[in-house]
Design an enzyme around this catalytic site. Sequence first.
Site, mmCIF file in Angstrom:
data_model
loop_
_atom_site.group_PDB
_atom_site.id
_atom_site.type_symbol
_atom_site.label_atom_id
_atom_site.label_comp_id
_atom_site.label_asym_id
_atom_site.label_seq_id
_atom_site.Cartn_x
_atom_site.Cartn_y
_atom_site.Cartn_z
ATOM 1 C CE1 TYR A 180 -7.436 4.743 10.086
ATOM 2 C CE2 TYR A 180 -9.405 6.164 8.963
ATOM 3 C CZ TYR A 180 -8.029 5.583 9.004
ATOM 4 O OH TYR A 180 -6.994 5.931 8.224
ATOM 5 C CG ASN A 231 2.381 4.222 5.793
ATOM 6 O OD1 ASN A 231 1.332 4.913 5.288
ATOM 7 N ND2 ASN A 231 2.444 2.850 5.500
ATOM 8 N NE ARG A 242 1.398 -6.855 11.496
ATOM 9 C CZ ARG A 242 0.178 -6.997 11.358
ATOM 10 N NH1 ARG A 242 -0.616 -7.353 12.452
ATOM 11 N NH2 ARG A 242 -0.779 -6.345 10.374
ATOM 12 C CG ASP A 300 3.133 -5.953 16.507
ATOM 13 O OD1 ASP A 300 2.572 -4.587 16.369
ATOM 14 O OD2 ASP A 300 2.204 -6.826 16.915
ATOM 15 C CB SER A 326 -6.933 9.588 8.011
ATOM 16 O OG SER A 326 -8.066 9.655 7.073
ATOM 17 N N GLY A 352 0.761 -1.276 -0.171
ATOM 18 C CA GLY A 352 0.054 0.087 -0.114
ATOM 19 C C GLY A 352 0.838 0.952 0.082
HETATM 20 O O1 NJP Z 1 -3.152 0.282 4.266
HETATM 21 P P1 NJP Z 1 -2.735 -1.283 4.035
HETATM 22 P P2 NJP Z 1 -2.793 1.672 3.481
HETATM 23 N N1 NJP Z 1 3.177 -3.444 12.846
HETATM 24 O O2 NJP Z 1 -3.529 -2.147 4.721
HETATM 25 C C1 NJP Z 1 1.248 -2.264 8.246
HETATM 26 C C2 NJP Z 1 -3.617 5.492 6.330
HETATM 27 N N2 NJP Z 1 -4.797 6.050 5.326
HETATM 28 O O3 NJP Z 1 -1.406 1.362 2.754
HETATM 29 O O4 NJP Z 1 2.419 -5.819 9.260
HETATM 30 C C3 NJP Z 1 3.766 -3.130 11.747
HETATM 31 O O5 NJP Z 1 -2.548 -1.464 2.579
HETATM 32 C C4 NJP Z 1 0.999 -3.457 7.332
HETATM 33 O O6 NJP Z 1 1.928 -4.200 7.174
HETATM 34 P P3 NJP Z 1 1.787 -6.050 7.852
HETATM 35 C C5 NJP Z 1 -3.855 4.532 7.305
HETATM 36 O O7 NJP Z 1 -4.543 4.703 8.285
HETATM 37 C C6 NJP Z 1 -5.135 5.096 4.396
HETATM 38 O O8 NJP Z 1 -3.750 2.207 2.840
HETATM 39 O O9 NJP Z 1 3.082 -6.538 7.105
HETATM 40 N N3 NJP Z 1 3.320 -2.787 10.749
HETATM 41 C C7 NJP Z 1 1.056 -2.720 5.855
HETATM 42 O O10 NJP Z 1 2.220 -2.648 5.410
HETATM 43 C C8 NJP Z 1 -2.506 3.962 7.424
HETATM 44 O O11 NJP Z 1 -2.055 4.925 8.597
HETATM 45 C C9 NJP Z 1 -6.215 5.698 3.523
HETATM 46 O O12 NJP Z 1 0.656 -6.405 7.554
HETATM 47 C C10 NJP Z 1 1.804 -3.079 10.470
HETATM 48 C C11 NJP Z 1 0.250 -1.221 6.287
HETATM 49 O O13 NJP Z 1 0.568 -1.287 7.761
HETATM 50 C C12 NJP Z 1 -1.685 4.325 6.106
HETATM 51 O O14 NJP Z 1 -2.529 5.351 5.407
HETATM 52 C C13 NJP Z 1 -6.805 6.881 3.798
HETATM 53 C C14 NJP Z 1 1.069 -3.364 11.627
HETATM 54 C C15 NJP Z 1 -0.981 -1.022 5.917
HETATM 55 O O15 NJP Z 1 -1.174 -1.267 4.597
HETATM 56 C C16 NJP Z 1 -1.414 3.156 5.350
HETATM 57 O O16 NJP Z 1 -2.422 2.540 5.078
HETATM 58 C C17 NJP Z 1 -6.305 7.610 4.642
HETATM 59 C C18 NJP Z 1 1.869 -3.469 12.722
HETATM 60 N N4 NJP Z 1 1.172 -4.135 14.055
HETATM 61 C C19 NJP Z 1 -5.411 7.257 5.499
HETATM 62 N N5 NJP Z 1 -0.380 -3.358 11.210
HETATM 63 C C20 NJP Z 1 -6.980 4.662 2.560
HETATM 64 N N6 NJP Z 1 -6.153 3.483 2.011
HETATM 65 O O17 NJP Z 1 -8.138 4.866 2.065
HETATM 66 C C21 NJP Z 1 -0.385 -2.952 9.877
HETATM 67 O O18 NJP Z 1 -7.080 8.958 5.001
HETATM 68 N N7 NJP Z 1 0.862 -2.607 9.648
#
Ligand code: NJP
Length: 240
Positions: free
Chosen positions: A153, A88, A41, A66, A140, A20
């Site tokens: 959220y 991010n 992760r 994590d 966001s 993402g």
């Molecule tokens: O989401 P996604 P986005 N420890 O689900 C990681 C904001 N945002 O790219 O751990 C470490 O494709 C996860 O990696 P993995 C949103 O709030 C979005 O859209 O391997 N990492 C993955 O790389 C967020 O802050 C929209 O599963 C952890 C990533 O986070 C940011 O954009 C709109 C983790 C998530 O990738 C990126 O979101 C908006 C952990 N415990 C704001 N948990 C939108 N998409 O519409 C998760 O206003 N990750």
Amino acid sequence: MTSVAGVETRTALITGASRGIGRAIALRFARDGYEIVAVARKQNELDALRDEIGTAGARCRAIVLDVADGVAVARTLQGIDADVLVNNAGVGVLKPFTELAPEDWHRMVDVNVNALYHVTHAVLPGMIARRRGHICTVGSIAGRSAMIGGSCYAGTKAFVTAWAESLMLEVRDHGVKVSVVMPGAVATEFNGNAPSAKDAWKLTPEDVADTVASVVNTPPHVLLHRVEVRTNNAPPARAR
Ligand code: NJP
């Protein structure tokens, strides 16, 4: 910043870099000459990113971590001299409040809020000591516009805005910049969705990565503290 054969390379630490928006930010900063420290992760997705960046001639260190685990974050990120930190990693479970399970609530608070403490605490003292650094957090527009299904959220993203502004006021005299990039809807797997043709109107992850790069690539005396980036193609019925 690392020095290899007398050539200094800036380091960008990016959380949630496995897919993402975070992945797009990692690729963009690698193209801009940064050494990447990619945190998430999922080992296989991080490995694919590291290989893609390596094939393009840049350097990427993949760290499986994590970010909600404060002890692991402090231990693992110790000694990393980041010039740029992009907070991010984030999760969104968008459901009516009465349907939110306690684990959904805690996961959003742990990743979207508490991890900011863990990760930023690990790198900020080094930035202050070097009198140089930039912390950019992906918030966001939900953080300032209430939304149905966003009770937790949107609340976590409102926290991001208030936290980042307070931190900015604390550390700007130490040479450290703090910014927030607030996207509208982005075509990613966020909230458990697989991006499809129906998401064509949304921002791309690369749009957000370009915005983060613009925020970071300002002259030393200029700070873009808060930037909203929205699609200009929203379907008529949508507010975003
Ligand atoms: O989401 P996604 P986005 N420890 O689900 C990681 C904001 N945002 O790219 O751990 C470490 O494709 C996860 O990696 P993995 C949103 O709030 C979005 O859209 O391997 N990492 C993955 O790389 C967020 O802050 C929209 O599963 C952890 C990533 O986070 C940011 O954009 C709109 C983790 C998530 O990738 C990126 O979101 C908006 C952990 N415990 C704001 N948990 C939108 N998409 O519409 C998760 O206003 N990750």
